[in-house]
Design a protein around this motif. Structure first.
Motif, mmCIF file in Angstrom:
data_model
loop_
_atom_site.group_PDB
_atom_site.id
_atom_site.type_symbol
_atom_site.label_atom_id
_atom_site.label_comp_id
_atom_site.label_asym_id
_atom_site.label_seq_id
_atom_site.Cartn_x
_atom_site.Cartn_y
_atom_site.Cartn_z
ATOM 1 N N GLU A 7 -21.771 43.123 58.561
ATOM 2 C CA GLU A 7 -22.967 42.881 57.756
ATOM 3 C C GLU A 7 -23.718 44.205 57.535
ATOM 4 O OE1 GLU A 7 -24.208 38.368 58.370
ATOM 5 O OE2 GLU A 7 -24.630 39.575 60.170
ATOM 6 N N TYR A 67 -16.027 48.929 59.198
ATOM 7 C CA TYR A 67 -15.465 48.153 58.099
ATOM 8 C C TYR A 67 -14.089 48.681 57.746
ATOM 9 C CZ TYR A 67 -15.126 46.653 53.149
ATOM 10 O OH TYR A 67 -14.733 46.141 51.951
ATOM 11 N N ASN A 116 -9.100 44.607 51.215
ATOM 12 C CA ASN A 116 -10.269 45.498 51.295
ATOM 13 C C ASN A 116 -9.976 46.747 52.137
ATOM 14 O OD1 ASN A 116 -10.390 44.414 53.864
ATOM 15 N ND2 ASN A 116 -12.369 43.383 53.571
ATOM 16 N N LYS A 122 -27.292 44.855 59.059
ATOM 17 C CA LYS A 122 -28.287 43.781 58.919
ATOM 18 C C LYS A 122 -29.136 43.642 60.178
ATOM 19 C CE LYS A 122 -29.022 38.929 57.838
ATOM 20 N NZ LYS A 122 -29.914 38.799 59.002
ATOM 21 N N GLU A 142 -17.783 46.547 46.069
ATOM 22 C CA GLU A 142 -18.458 45.243 45.885
ATOM 23 C C GLU A 142 -18.908 44.643 47.219
ATOM 24 O OE1 GLU A 142 -16.000 42.323 43.829
ATOM 25 O OE2 GLU A 142 -15.505 43.894 42.356
ATOM 26 N N GLU A 143 -18.002 44.662 48.185
ATOM 27 C CA GLU A 143 -18.338 44.063 49.487
ATOM 28 C C GLU A 143 -19.485 44.825 50.149
ATOM 29 O OE1 GLU A 143 -14.171 41.826 50.690
ATOM 30 O OE2 GLU A 143 -14.962 43.332 52.059
ATOM 31 N N TYR A 144 -19.477 46.129 50.001
ATOM 32 C CA TYR A 144 -20.563 46.938 50.559
ATOM 33 C C TYR A 144 -21.882 46.663 49.843
ATOM 34 C CZ TYR A 144 -19.653 50.126 54.362
ATOM 35 O OH TYR A 144 -19.503 50.644 55.615
ATOM 36 N N ALA A 145 -21.794 46.494 48.522
ATOM 37 C CA ALA A 145 -23.014 46.273 47.726
ATOM 38 C C ALA A 145 -23.732 44.999 48.166
ATOM 39 C CB ALA A 145 -22.667 46.213 46.239
ATOM 40 N N LYS A 146 -22.960 44.017 48.622
ATOM 41 C CA LYS A 146 -23.568 42.762 49.109
ATOM 42 C C LYS A 146 -24.585 43.019 50.207
ATOM 43 C CE LYS A 146 -19.563 39.856 48.375
ATOM 44 N NZ LYS A 146 -18.379 39.386 49.074
ATOM 45 N N PHE A 147 -24.388 44.103 50.945
ATOM 46 C CA PHE A 147 -25.313 44.417 52.032
ATOM 47 C C PHE A 147 -26.199 45.602 51.673
ATOM 48 C CE2 PHE A 147 -21.720 42.166 53.810
ATOM 49 C CZ PHE A 147 -22.372 41.121 54.433
ATOM 50 N N GLY A 148 -26.332 45.834 50.361
ATOM 51 C CA GLY A 148 -27.258 46.867 49.891
ATOM 52 C C GLY A 148 -26.815 48.276 50.237
ATOM 53 N N GLN A 152 -24.404 51.609 49.371
ATOM 54 C CA GLN A 152 -23.726 52.202 48.216
ATOM 55 C C GLN A 152 -22.563 53.114 48.588
ATOM 56 O OE1 GLN A 152 -26.396 54.514 45.624
ATOM 57 N NE2 GLN A 152 -24.690 55.896 45.193
#
Lengths: 330, 330
Positions: free
Chosen positions: A295, A287, A48, A298, A57-63, A65
């Motif tokens: 997260e 990240y 990553n 979050k 994809e990993e970023y999208a998991k936490f909404g 973009q």
């Protein structure tokens, strides 16, 4: 803003240039690589770190973009011969530019430039502007020279003129040689480095002389905002030492520069918000590194902040810092 | 707590010992003295640095009766030959003891000990206990060695056993050589030093292994409390680097150690109070130096804190830290 990325492959610059411990990657097993500093192991990274789609994809998991990406500070190569550092910088910046062209709704990039050579740095700044990068990431010090040094001023001036944002990242941490245990250069040295950079930019008058320069300080400014009382008191009680190049109270710059949200602590983030205002706090993650807020905000969602404050932190502040618009990503 | 004092006259230790830049005083004009480091000018001080009655008067102006005094960190002389440092320490400690005997309602004192020699340090600790000192002031590092080093543990153990309080003061600041402008060693280096000391005491397990040891961290712990989110996250994400000697989360120690109130900022003091509780925040001034809170807690009075909180900060926390009673000063 504030994520790190690398190209999937790096040239063997040490071999090409014939000196120095430039970083290269050893793809020793599926999904991982070793960052090697010359022959020395520096850090193992996950794919990553270089895989654009996986990151999205990993970023999208936490909404989330969009990522503002920049290189890893160990790549700065400020210690190298200026033209060699320029070559390294160009390689990294071209990779970033390509990424932004390919995924314009997901990536915005900050360049790296050879800060050790003012002319070459400005030359590369101009090139980066032309290929679509939106700012630069610089170290908290340049080979132990502070950002207050006159030699760096034309670089900041060029950033203002070219409308490029500046992110200051701690690196080459003070005290590292005597703090080898417990990861203290990262936990103690880094926050001090960012405060050192903030003080240097304020007390030297860089922020005063360049009112349109947009600077963002990593990790919620490190220890700077937390010690603003001490910094201001020092300015007031010993102007002979502190106010020698700029007569303006350092507290007057709160609201002038941006900071990222990486505090890992809701209470500290509240303090930061009160100090600089939500329009100057931009969602940062660090990240994909473990010390980051992986997260992606979050804990900020859990803070029950007013909707406007959350919108400021999650995108509006960053857009203003980059001088971009929400529509650029829709 | 946290004020600095010197004897009115200092021996010429450099001449006596035949080496080194020990501090001496030049009383060059009425009411002032030059602290000389060997032949080099170090700092000009006012007679409130050594004049007990004048200090009591100046304190009384701000409604404050008792000062916890200790030497100025430049006097530590940890760099000297151990027996020479012991002689310096004894001279300073005897002066402090005399002061407390003469003005028992106004002064409480913290000793200095030769931290570079564990046995001599403990020997002097025991002597200081016998002559009525209530604790020790130590540097944030000892000749660049961190407080986590095994060699310092018996000293902390002796403090616990002798019921002596420990105050950690920043000195010998990281990065000083590269931060010569704008007083940055004081404004940036000092807060980092205290965080370095806090992390070292926690991660090495000193606080865990000595549950009755009472430690007070200067300047509201420097940058430590402000970066507790980062420190904790580092502990959680890289236990292989951070949790190697103590498996307890650093946040669990909030409320365990004391800090002084020297933030120069009401908002930051609120944060500190939320982090460690008012029973662990003790009024500090750094008097008589300009970077201190020379109105001795006036901004705290202006904060409209609950009466109990103010009482905790103004004397109860310090009494508990010193294991003394209000009646001792009535």
């Amino acid at each position: 803003m504030h994520t790190h990325i690398l190209p999937a492959n790096l040239p063997r610059w040490s071999e090409k240039f014939g000196y120095g411990d430039f970083i290269h990657l050893e793809h020793h097993r599926q999904g991982f690589a070793r960052m090697m500093q010359g022959d020395r192991f520096f850090r193992e990274i996950n794919e990553n770190c270089w895989h654009p789609e996986l990151r999205i994809e990993e970023y999208a998991k936490f909404g989330t973009q969009v990522q503002v990406v920049c290189t890893i500070p160990v790549m700065f190569s400020y210690w190298a011969r200026p033209h060699d550092c320029l070559e390294v910088s160009k390689f990294l910046n071209d990779d970033l530019a390509e990424l932004c062209v390919k995924y314009p709704k997901n990536y915005v990039a900050l360049a790296t430039v050879p800060m050790q050579d003012t002319d070459l740095a400005i030359q590369e700044l101009e090139r980066c502007k032309a290929i679509g990068l939106k700012g630069i990431q610089i170290g908290s010090n340049i080979n132990d020279l502070n950002l207050s040094e006159d030699r760096f001023f034309p670089i900041f001036e060029a950033c203002e003129k070219l409308n490029l944002a500046v992110m200051v990242h701690p690196w080459n941490m003070m005290g590292s040689a005597n703090m080898t245990k417990y990861w203290l250069p990262w936990l103690v040295g880094m926050p001090a480095e960012t405060s050192r950079a903030a003080c240097s930019l304020i007390f030297s008058g860089v922020l005063e002389r360049l009112p349109k320069l947009r600077v963002n300080l990593s990790h919620a400014s490190g220890s700077f905002l937390a010690t603003i009382g001490r910094v201001e008191h020092g300015f007031n009680c010993r102007p002979d030492l502190v106010a020698i190049d700029n007569p303006i109270n350092p507290r007057d710059y709160l609201g002038r520069f941006w900071v990222d949200s990486i505090t890992h602590d809701a209470r500290m983030l509240e303090y930061v918000l009160e100090m600089v205002g939500s329009k100057r706090v931009s969602l940062g993650s660090d990240y994909p590194f473990p010390l980051g807020d992986l997260e992606i905000g979050k804990y900020i969602e859990d803070m029950n902040l007013p909707e406007d404050t959350v919108k400021d932190i999650f995108y509006r502040s960053t857009l203003e810092w980059l001088d971009m618009k929400e529509e650029d990503f829709l």
